[in-house]
Design a protein around this motif. Structure first.
Motif, PDB file in Angstrom:
ATOM      1  N   TRP A  53       0.823  -1.204   0.000  1.00  0.00           N
ATOM      2  CA  TRP A  53       0.000   0.000   0.000  1.00  0.00           C
ATOM      3  C   TRP A  53       0.855   1.251   0.000  1.00  0.00           C
ATOM      4  O   TRP A  53       0.474   2.272  -0.576  1.00  0.00           O
ATOM      5  CB  TRP A  53      -0.973  -0.016   1.166  1.00  0.00           C
ATOM      6  CG  TRP A  53      -0.319   0.119   2.526  1.00  0.00           C
ATOM      7  CD1 TRP A  53       0.118  -0.893   3.340  1.00  0.00           C
ATOM      8  CD2 TRP A  53      -0.028   1.345   3.199  1.00  0.00           C
ATOM      9  NE1 TRP A  53       0.671  -0.392   4.480  1.00  0.00           N
ATOM     10  CE2 TRP A  53       0.590   0.991   4.429  1.00  0.00           C
ATOM     11  CE3 TRP A  53      -0.224   2.686   2.899  1.00  0.00           C
ATOM     12  CZ2 TRP A  53       1.013   1.937   5.347  1.00  0.00           C
ATOM     13  CZ3 TRP A  53       0.198   3.636   3.812  1.00  0.00           C
ATOM     14  CH2 TRP A  53       0.814   3.271   5.029  1.00  0.00           C
ATOM     15  N   GLN A  54       2.033   1.194   0.642  1.00  0.00           N
ATOM     16  CA  GLN A  54       2.934   2.342   0.628  1.00  0.00           C
ATOM     17  C   GLN A  54       3.501   2.574  -0.778  1.00  0.00           C
ATOM     18  O   GLN A  54       3.580   3.715  -1.245  1.00  0.00           O
ATOM     19  CB  GLN A  54       4.061   2.144   1.629  1.00  0.00           C
ATOM     20  CG  GLN A  54       3.633   2.244   3.089  1.00  0.00           C
ATOM     21  CD  GLN A  54       4.810   2.211   4.039  1.00  0.00           C
ATOM     22  OE1 GLN A  54       5.960   2.099   3.619  1.00  0.00           O
ATOM     23  NE2 GLN A  54       4.525   2.273   5.333  1.00  0.00           N
ATOM     24  N   SER A  55       3.890   1.502  -1.442  1.00  0.00           N
ATOM     25  CA  SER A  55       4.403   1.628  -2.813  1.00  0.00           C
ATOM     26  C   SER A  55       3.326   2.171  -3.744  1.00  0.00           C
ATOM     27  O   SER A  55       3.585   3.030  -4.594  1.00  0.00           O
ATOM     28  CB  SER A  55       4.897   0.269  -3.320  1.00  0.00           C
ATOM     29  OG  SER A  55       5.938  -0.229  -2.512  1.00  0.00           O
ATOM     30  N   LEU A  56       2.099   1.646  -3.560  1.00  0.00           N
ATOM     31  CA  LEU A  56       0.998   2.122  -4.393  1.00  0.00           C
ATOM     32  C   LEU A  56       0.735   3.603  -4.163  1.00  0.00           C
ATOM     33  O   LEU A  56       0.515   4.364  -5.119  1.00  0.00           O
ATOM     34  CB  LEU A  56      -0.261   1.309  -4.089  1.00  0.00           C
ATOM     35  CG  LEU A  56      -1.519   1.682  -4.881  1.00  0.00           C
ATOM     36  CD1 LEU A  56      -1.280   1.431  -6.368  1.00  0.00           C
ATOM     37  CD2 LEU A  56      -2.719   0.878  -4.377  1.00  0.00           C
ATOM     38  N   LEU A  57       0.790   4.038  -2.901  1.00  0.00           N
ATOM     39  CA  LEU A  57       0.559   5.444  -2.581  1.00  0.00           C
ATOM     40  C   LEU A  57       1.645   6.330  -3.191  1.00  0.00           C
ATOM     41  O   LEU A  57       1.350   7.407  -3.723  1.00  0.00           O
ATOM     42  CB  LEU A  57       0.510   5.628  -1.060  1.00  0.00           C
ATOM     43  CG  LEU A  57       0.272   7.056  -0.558  1.00  0.00           C
ATOM     44  CD1 LEU A  57      -1.084   7.573  -1.054  1.00  0.00           C
ATOM     45  CD2 LEU A  57       0.346   7.107   0.960  1.00  0.00           C
ATOM     46  N   ILE A  58       2.890   5.865  -3.138  1.00  0.00           N
ATOM     47  CA  ILE A  58       4.007   6.637  -3.695  1.00  0.00           C
ATOM     48  C   ILE A  58       3.849   6.789  -5.204  1.00  0.00           C
ATOM     49  O   ILE A  58       3.993   7.893  -5.755  1.00  0.00           O
ATOM     50  CB  ILE A  58       5.346   5.965  -3.343  1.00  0.00           C
ATOM     51  CG1 ILE A  58       5.623   6.080  -1.843  1.00  0.00           C
ATOM     52  CG2 ILE A  58       6.483   6.608  -4.138  1.00  0.00           C
ATOM     53  CD1 ILE A  58       6.860   5.326  -1.399  1.00  0.00           C
ATOM     54  N   TYR A  59       3.546   5.678  -5.890  1.00  0.00           N
ATOM     55  CA  TYR A  59       3.419   5.744  -7.346  1.00  0.00           C
ATOM     56  C   TYR A  59       2.204   6.567  -7.774  1.00  0.00           C
ATOM     57  O   TYR A  59       2.259   7.295  -8.773  1.00  0.00           O
ATOM     58  CB  TYR A  59       3.331   4.327  -7.930  1.00  0.00           C
ATOM     59  CG  TYR A  59       4.657   3.618  -7.980  1.00  0.00           C
ATOM     60  CD1 TYR A  59       5.663   4.057  -8.841  1.00  0.00           C
ATOM     61  CD2 TYR A  59       4.913   2.512  -7.170  1.00  0.00           C
ATOM     62  CE1 TYR A  59       6.888   3.407  -8.895  1.00  0.00           C
ATOM     63  CE2 TYR A  59       6.139   1.858  -7.215  1.00  0.00           C
ATOM     64  CZ  TYR A  59       7.126   2.310  -8.071  1.00  0.00           C
ATOM     65  OH  TYR A  59       8.334   1.691  -8.115  1.00  0.00           O
ATOM     66  N   CYS A  60       1.122   6.470  -7.033  1.00  0.00           N
ATOM     67  CA  CYS A  60      -0.055   7.279  -7.355  1.00  0.00           C
ATOM     68  C   CYS A  60       0.227   8.765  -7.152  1.00  0.00           C
ATOM     69  O   CYS A  60      -0.184   9.603  -7.964  1.00  0.00           O
ATOM     70  CB  CYS A  60      -1.245   6.836  -6.500  1.00  0.00           C
ATOM     71  SG  CYS A  60      -1.907   5.213  -6.928  1.00  0.00           S
ATOM     72  N   SER A  61       0.924   9.088  -6.076  1.00  0.00           N
ATOM     73  CA  SER A  61       1.276  10.486  -5.823  1.00  0.00           C
ATOM     74  C   SER A  61       2.203  11.010  -6.905  1.00  0.00           C
ATOM     75  O   SER A  61       2.027  12.140  -7.401  1.00  0.00           O
ATOM     76  CB  SER A  61       1.936  10.622  -4.448  1.00  0.00           C
ATOM     77  OG  SER A  61       1.077  10.175  -3.421  1.00  0.00           O
ATOM     78  N   ALA A  62       3.200  10.199  -7.290  1.00  0.00           N
ATOM     79  CA  ALA A  62       4.117  10.612  -8.347  1.00  0.00           C
ATOM     80  C   ALA A  62       3.375  10.802  -9.668  1.00  0.00           C
ATOM     81  O   ALA A  62       3.633  11.762 -10.416  1.00  0.00           O
ATOM     82  CB  ALA A  62       5.238   9.591  -8.513  1.00  0.00           C
ATOM     83  N   GLY A  63       2.431   9.894  -9.964  1.00  0.00           N
ATOM     84  CA  GLY A  63       1.652  10.029 -11.195  1.00  0.00           C
ATOM     85  C   GLY A  63       0.782  11.262 -11.193  1.00  0.00           C
ATOM     86  O   GLY A  63       0.635  11.933 -12.221  1.00  0.00           O
TER      87      GLY A  63
END
Length: 280
Positions: free
Chosen positions: A6-16
């Motif tokens: 979930w942390q990785s997903l949050l990071i990639y979504c924020s970057a996107g």
């Protein structure tokens, strides 16, 4: 330790999301520049142009006549002269100044006074500078902008370079002195190679400041002989009928030089800005 999903997903979504917010205006500017006038006045606006029109770029880059007859090319030339000239002169003066403040115990009061001039509103200097340049016949001249921009870039570049010199080990310079190197030889042969990233960062940021400057260019120039791109873009939008496609095309072309420089010097830019953030 592996990062939770979930942390990785949050990071990639924020970057996107950041990437989308950053690139969306640029993408729309490019689409406007190749849209026909009919598409740009259609309600609702089409996301993709129905008729791709590259004539605006051909009009702006028309080199069949004299450069003085093309407002865009003339403004581009003036911007390049002003930005590159002021950046070069500012760095030539800022390097020895920063070295003097960092290594030769230059008075900090003088450095803060230099920074105070950078913090003053630009309108403060307009009247005396305009009177001076008018008396010596230097209005409508990109060389005038070089002199004015140096007053803005010199304090910024001096402070940035000094902050990086402060964290360099002084023992290397002492070793060069023992070997018989003078101050200038030490500065050129020892110090400058070690601070090359910060020099690249200072040059890049100084160029961007000069490239985007609008106020002084507007005040000191009344015709094409000295106008830079920011003022030229405003002129394109000042007519009774605004050609949004032409303005978008100017914006795209005007953004290319700093974009290429930023991509080319990206590694040095990050290293230079981060070099003075820690000490020891």
């Amino acid at each position: 330790m592996r990062r939770p999903f979930w942390q990785s997903l949050l990071i990639y979504c924020s970057a996107g999301l950041i990437l989308m917010v950053t690139l969306a205006p640029i993408a729309w500017l490019v689409l406007m520049s190749v849209s026909s006038s009919q598409d740009l006045i259609t309600v609702p606006l089409p996301w993709i142009p129905k008729h791709w029109d590259f004539s605006k770029y051909a009009q702006l880059l028309d080199m069949t006549g004299y450069i003085t007859e093309n407002p865009f090319l003339m403004a581009l030339r003036n911007s390049l002269i002003a930005a590159f000239g002021s950046t070069l002169l500012a760095l030539v003066a800022a390097i020895p100044a920063a070295y003097a403040f960092s290594r030769r115990n230059g008075p900090m009061a003088l450095l803060f006074l230099l920074l105070a001039t950078y913090m003053m509103p630009p309108i403060t200097y307009v009247l005396p500078l305009y009177t001076l340049f008018s008396d010596i016949g230097m209005l409508n001249n990109p060389v005038t902008l070089i002199a004015v921009y140096c007053t803005m870039l010199l304090p910024f570049a001096t402070w940035l370079i000094k902050s990086n010199l402060d964290v360099l080990p002084v023992e290397v310079e002492h070793a060069a002195t023992v070997e018989g190197a003078g101050t200038m030889r030490t500065l050129v042969s020892v110090v400058l190679p070690m601070i090359r990233p910060v020099l690249m960062a200072a040059a890049m940021l100084s160029f961007l400041i000069a490239w985007d400057e609008f106020f002084y260019s507007l005040i000191f120039n009344s015709d094409l002989r000295g106008k830079t791109l920011p003022v030229a873009i405003a002129d394109f939008a000042a007519g009774r009928v605004t050609d949004y496609g032409l303005i978008a095309s100017v914006g795209v072309l005007a953004s290319l030089p700093p974009t290429f420089l930023a991509v080319f010097f990206q590694r040095h830019l990050v290293q230079g800005l981060a070099a003075g953030s820690v000490k020891g």
